[in-house]
Enzyme design. Structure first.
Site, PDB file in Angstrom:
ATOM      1  N   ASP A 109      40.420  39.751 -70.191  1.00 51.36           N
ATOM      2  CA  ASP A 109      38.976  39.490 -70.302  1.00 51.36           C
ATOM      3  C   ASP A 109      38.214  40.809 -70.206  1.00 51.36           C
ATOM      4  OD1 ASP A 109      36.752  37.866 -70.683  1.00 51.36           O
ATOM      5  OD2 ASP A 109      36.590  37.275 -68.578  1.00 51.36           O
ATOM      6  N   GLY A 121      31.627  31.724 -61.789  1.00 50.29           N
ATOM      7  CA  GLY A 121      31.140  31.925 -60.431  1.00 50.29           C
ATOM      8  C   GLY A 121      29.724  32.454 -60.404  1.00 50.29           C
TER       9      GLY A 121
HETATM   10  N1  LIG Z   1      31.165  44.061 -57.017  1.00 50.33           N
HETATM   11  C1  LIG Z   1      30.076  43.941 -57.773  1.00 50.33           C
HETATM   12  N2  LIG Z   1      29.040  44.790 -57.644  1.00 50.33           N
HETATM   13  C2  LIG Z   1      27.951  44.663 -58.432  1.00 50.33           C
HETATM   14  N3  LIG Z   1      27.807  43.735 -59.395  1.00 50.33           N
HETATM   15  C3  LIG Z   1      28.798  42.856 -59.582  1.00 50.33           C
HETATM   16  C4  LIG Z   1      29.982  42.906 -58.779  1.00 50.33           C
HETATM   17  N4  LIG Z   1      30.807  41.918 -59.195  1.00 50.33           N
HETATM   18  C5  LIG Z   1      30.173  41.297 -60.191  1.00 50.33           C
HETATM   19  N5  LIG Z   1      28.967  41.840 -60.438  1.00 50.33           N
HETATM   20  C6  LIG Z   1      28.002  41.398 -61.468  1.00 50.33           C
HETATM   21  O1  LIG Z   1      28.184  40.022 -61.694  1.00 50.33           O
HETATM   22  C7  LIG Z   1      28.633  39.782 -63.039  1.00 50.33           C
HETATM   23  C8  LIG Z   1      29.639  38.648 -63.056  1.00 50.33           C
HETATM   24  O2  LIG Z   1      30.762  38.969 -62.248  1.00 50.33           O
HETATM   25  P1  LIG Z   1      32.229  38.556 -62.704  1.00 50.33           P
HETATM   26  O3  LIG Z   1      33.192  38.893 -61.640  1.00 50.33           O
HETATM   27  O4  LIG Z   1      32.465  39.186 -64.060  1.00 50.33           O
HETATM   28  O5  LIG Z   1      32.100  36.980 -62.798  1.00 50.33           O
HETATM   29  P2  LIG Z   1      32.210  35.943 -64.018  1.00 50.33           P
HETATM   30  O6  LIG Z   1      33.579  35.369 -63.876  1.00 50.33           O
HETATM   31  O7  LIG Z   1      31.129  34.955 -63.744  1.00 50.33           O
HETATM   32  O8  LIG Z   1      32.008  36.703 -65.303  1.00 50.33           O
HETATM   33  C9  LIG Z   1      29.163  41.125 -63.521  1.00 50.33           C
HETATM   34  O9  LIG Z   1      29.057  41.252 -64.911  1.00 50.33           O
HETATM   35  C10 LIG Z   1      28.263  42.104 -62.794  1.00 50.33           C
HETATM   36  O10 LIG Z   1      27.043  42.251 -63.478  1.00 50.33           O
HETATM   37 MG   LIG Z   2      32.643  38.544 -65.991  1.00 53.27          MG
END
Ligand SMILES: Nc1ncnc2c1ncn2[C@@H]1O[C@H](COP(=O)(O)OP(=O)(O)O)[C@@H](O)[C@H]1O
Ligand SMILES: [Mg+2]
Length: 364
Positions: free
Chosen positions: A154, A38
């Site tokens: 994960d 995403g």
């Molecule tokens: N709620 C949030 N607040 C701030 N940063 C976020 C948040 N959610 C995700 N991120 C940032 O985006 C990155 C990717 O989000 P994540 O949910 O791990 O997606 P993916 O499945 O692409 O790894 C995280 O490592 C973080 O740096």
């Molecule tokens: Mg991630």
């Protein structure tokens, strides 16, 4: 038995209990990260007057039912797994041209930044490091106590987020599974995963025939690697460049270095932490401790520090953060965007359709 999202009315089932957020309420999108799956933005909710984070599907490929279902599944999991140390979901935005999950925004980003941006954070005091490890364990222990248990699968420092006071929220449930379902349903559902890192993956995962029964101990292996990363401020297996080489070595029993070279003598309760870590990353999943056992070990360690010591550690981090962003605002931004995730937008052709730019105002 089928999963709810395979049911044609699945989305209605979820949205009857989870708010649907209209697309036009989300403004001032600011790009944060683009993962294997995403894309994450910071955004404002125009009615609530607060900052939120939104995780959207990639826009470069027209997203299909499968991708949408993955994100829906993540929304459902987050909705069910509400807890202090788990990222909080506010709602979903479900429109034909825009689909995302809306969560609370974590202003201090992910743990990997805090650990490895040593220019920005030259000091990272032990009390705060131990509190972070303790809170991750509290979060995972809660997931494993759900009925059926929820396995994250994960855990890594990029998926551990930090709020304004550097308290932990576990994020990214894209590969998570319900323990009983996982036996019949097979592997996780992120479509284009891999390419991700192999360092937090237990060796039994490379041999899928072995891994089914050991599912519950997967998270403990990852947690032990995170422990080492937090205590050493080094990237595990950094010297090994080839992921295949890491897998071969780990299968042969190699683990991160636990000598004084990597883990300094002044780590509080060093001996206990190292034995917890080495049990946690053991080759035999059955010999790894549960998160309950892990918490019982960690509790006396975190109790040794008083509130002031935690606040001082947090204040120290906040001061360094402020210093590095005020003294050299431009160069720091430049540098960070070259190393960090922002470079994707600079070096790759735009993944967004033109209509996307017309609809949202991206502040970069
Ligand atoms: N709620 C949030 N607040 C701030 N940063 C976020 C948040 N959610 C995700 N991120 C940032 O985006 C990155 C990717 O989000 P994540 O949910 O791990 O997606 P993916 O499945 O692409 O790894 C995280 O490592 C973080 O740096
Ligand atoms: Mg991630």
């Amino acid at each position: 038995s089928t999963c709810w999202w395979e049911h044609p009315t699945g989305i209605f089932h979820l949205t009857s209990t989870l708010p649907v957020i209209p697309y036009q309420k989300l403004t001032d999108l600011y790009y944060l990260s683009r993962g294997g799956f995403g894309t994450v933005f910071k955004a404002q909710h125009s009615d609530w007057r607060t900052t939120v984070a939104i995780k959207c599907l990639k826009f470069d490929s027209p997203f299909g039912e499968r991708e949408r279902n993955c994100l829906l599944k993540e929304a459902e999991v987050l909705h069910k797994a509400r807890f202090n140390y788990i990222i909080q979901i506010f709602g979903i935005c479900n429109e034909p041209e825009f689909f995302c999950i809306v969560t609370e925004f974590m202003s201090n980003g992910s743990l990997d930044l805090l650990l490895h941006e040593k220019d920005m954070y030259p000091i990272f005091a032990w009390p705060l490091r131990l509190r972070i490890l303790y809170e991750i364990a509290l979060g995972v222990n809660f997931l494993h106590n759900m009925n059926p248990p929820l396995l994250h699968h994960d855990l890594k420092t990029q998926n551990i987020l930090l709020d304004g006071e550097f308290h932990v929220k576990i994020a990214d449930f894209g590969l998570s599974k319900w323990r009983q379902l996982s036996v019949s349903k097979g592997s996780g559902s992120k479509p284009t995963e891999m390419g991700g890192t192999v360092i937090y993956m237990p060796p039994e995962e490379y041999e899928p025939s072995k891994s089914r029964r050991a599912d519950v101990k997967h998270d403990m292996y990852s947690y032990a690697i995170i422990m080492w990363e937090v205590l050493s401020r080094q990237i595990p297996f950094e010297e090994v460049t080839n992921p295949m080489q890491i897998m071969f070595s780990v299968l042969r029993g190699m683990r991160p270095d636990t000598t004084l070279d990597s883990l300094p003598a002044d780590i509080p309760s060093r001996g206990t932490l190292i034995s917890l870590m080495t049990c946690g990353w053991g080759s035999n999943p059955d010999e790894r401790p549960s998160f309950l056992q892990c918490l019982i070990e960690l509790e006396p360690m975190v109790r040794k520090f008083d509130e002031i010591e935690y606040l001082e550690a947090v204040l120290e981090i906040k001061r360094s953060k402020q210093r590095s962003s005020c003294c050299a605002a431009e160069p720091v931004c430049e540098k960070r965007s070259d190393e960090g995730s922002l470079n994707i937008l600079k070096t790759r052709p735009s993944p967004w359709p033109v209509s996307f730019f017309i609809h949202v105002h991206i502040l970069i």
